[in-house]
Design an enzyme around this catalytic site. Sequence first.
Site, PDB file in Angstrom:
ATOM      1  N   GLN A  76       1.942   6.509   1.151  1.00  0.00           N
ATOM      2  CA  GLN A  76       0.812   6.167   0.264  1.00  0.00           C
ATOM      3  C   GLN A  76      -0.282   5.463   1.078  1.00  0.00           C
ATOM      4  OE1 GLN A  76      -0.283   6.629  -2.823  1.00  0.00           O
ATOM      5  NE2 GLN A  76       1.436   7.847  -3.547  1.00  0.00           N
ATOM      6  N   SER A  77      -0.492   5.884   2.297  1.00  0.00           N
ATOM      7  CA  SER A  77      -1.373   5.158   3.211  1.00  0.00           C
ATOM      8  C   SER A  77      -2.852   5.176   2.793  1.00  0.00           C
ATOM      9  CB  SER A  77      -1.230   5.766   4.614  1.00  0.00           C
ATOM     10  OG  SER A  77      -2.262   5.316   5.449  1.00  0.00           O
ATOM     11  N   ASN A  78      -3.416   3.972   2.628  1.00  0.00           N
ATOM     12  CA  ASN A  78      -4.861   3.848   2.397  1.00  0.00           C
ATOM     13  C   ASN A  78      -5.625   4.237   3.654  1.00  0.00           C
ATOM     14  OD1 ASN A  78      -4.716   2.448  -0.262  1.00  0.00           O
ATOM     15  ND2 ASN A  78      -3.700   0.882   0.964  1.00  0.00           N
ATOM     16  N   CYS A  80      -4.795   6.486   5.853  1.00  0.00           N
ATOM     17  CA  CYS A  80      -4.878   7.956   5.942  1.00  0.00           C
ATOM     18  C   CYS A  80      -5.939   8.475   4.965  1.00  0.00           C
ATOM     19  CB  CYS A  80      -3.519   8.590   5.645  1.00  0.00           C
ATOM     20  SG  CYS A  80      -2.340   8.378   6.997  1.00  0.00           S
TER      21      CYS A  80
END
Length: 333
Positions: A76-78, A80
Amino acid sequence: MNFAQFPRRKYIHTPTPIEPMPALSKRLGKDVTLYVKRDDLLPGAGGGNKTRKLEFCIADAMEKKADAIITCGAVQSNHCRLTLAWAVKEGLDCHLILEERVKGSYKKEASGNNFLFELMGVKSIEVVPGGTDMMGAMEKKAENLKGEGRHPYIIPGGASNAIGALGYVSCAAETMTQLNDMHLNIDHIVVPSGSAGTHAGMVVGMVGTSSNIPVSGVNVSRKKDVQEEIVYKLALATAEKLGVNTVLDRNAVVCFDQYVGPGYSIPTDAMVEAVKLFAQTESILLDPVYSGKTAAGLIDLIQKDHFAPGAKVLFLHTGGSPALYAYMETFRK
Ligand SMILES: *Cc1c(COP(=O)(O)O)cnc(C)c1O
């Protein structure tokens, strides 16, 4: 501090607001006044701190004539999401390597940032198990792309190298200008400490502007000693790159690790409480992985009288609220 010596794409046109949080301060019932620096409102789809770092990292990629960006993060990377957002805007391909730090946590149909990866047209997503050598995986991807005649550029996780951290040195300088304009004397700054670029950059910026407001980091994954070493090393490298001559005291890097809970991205009761409290007093949306745990730390430190009576404390809100939608059950429980 001369930021103009580095390639930079200007994605940010006005300082993010510094606002008082009177309702939250009152609710906590202690003699501490809280303020927030709204980096959740930074430009870039969904907002958040990585835009500051990407101004420098993407500019470096473009100067090196890259036509594709490779980066990595959690499922759930912000980081990325924002790397993809700015790559799209610049007309660059973006390839993501996602680390499944919690086994079974990647779901192609998941909401939150994961949904936005698809919406913004990510070129490829590769999911790898927790503990994978992420740099190795990105280098492999780069070799494959080079074989296809492309010019890939790797941005490390969180854009936390000495190039990306410049974004947060610049944030510290911006913050000091604002505080002086507001004639607001802040005693302490609290920030999340993850891949460390935010924390390291703020520490360097406080030293570089001779402001010396203490900056404390709240960890989201690692133990105190390990994280402090990572932040300190990155701060030294960033200061050297920028030409900040003041000696960086190791004691200027302080981390708290008691708010991580069972591990990175795993919810804690205190995080849920903090997210609800911010939402229901200040209408500010935090996130479950970073700003929520950092706020839980901030609240606990205030309740334990960590700050001197009458202290004014500035919370750096690094964003992340799109991830909330991937955690709805956690908050409805
Ligand atoms: C990445 C991130 C952080 C942590 O910043 P680092 O520079 O990686 O330490 C904090 N909050 C949010 C919302 C983030 O996405």
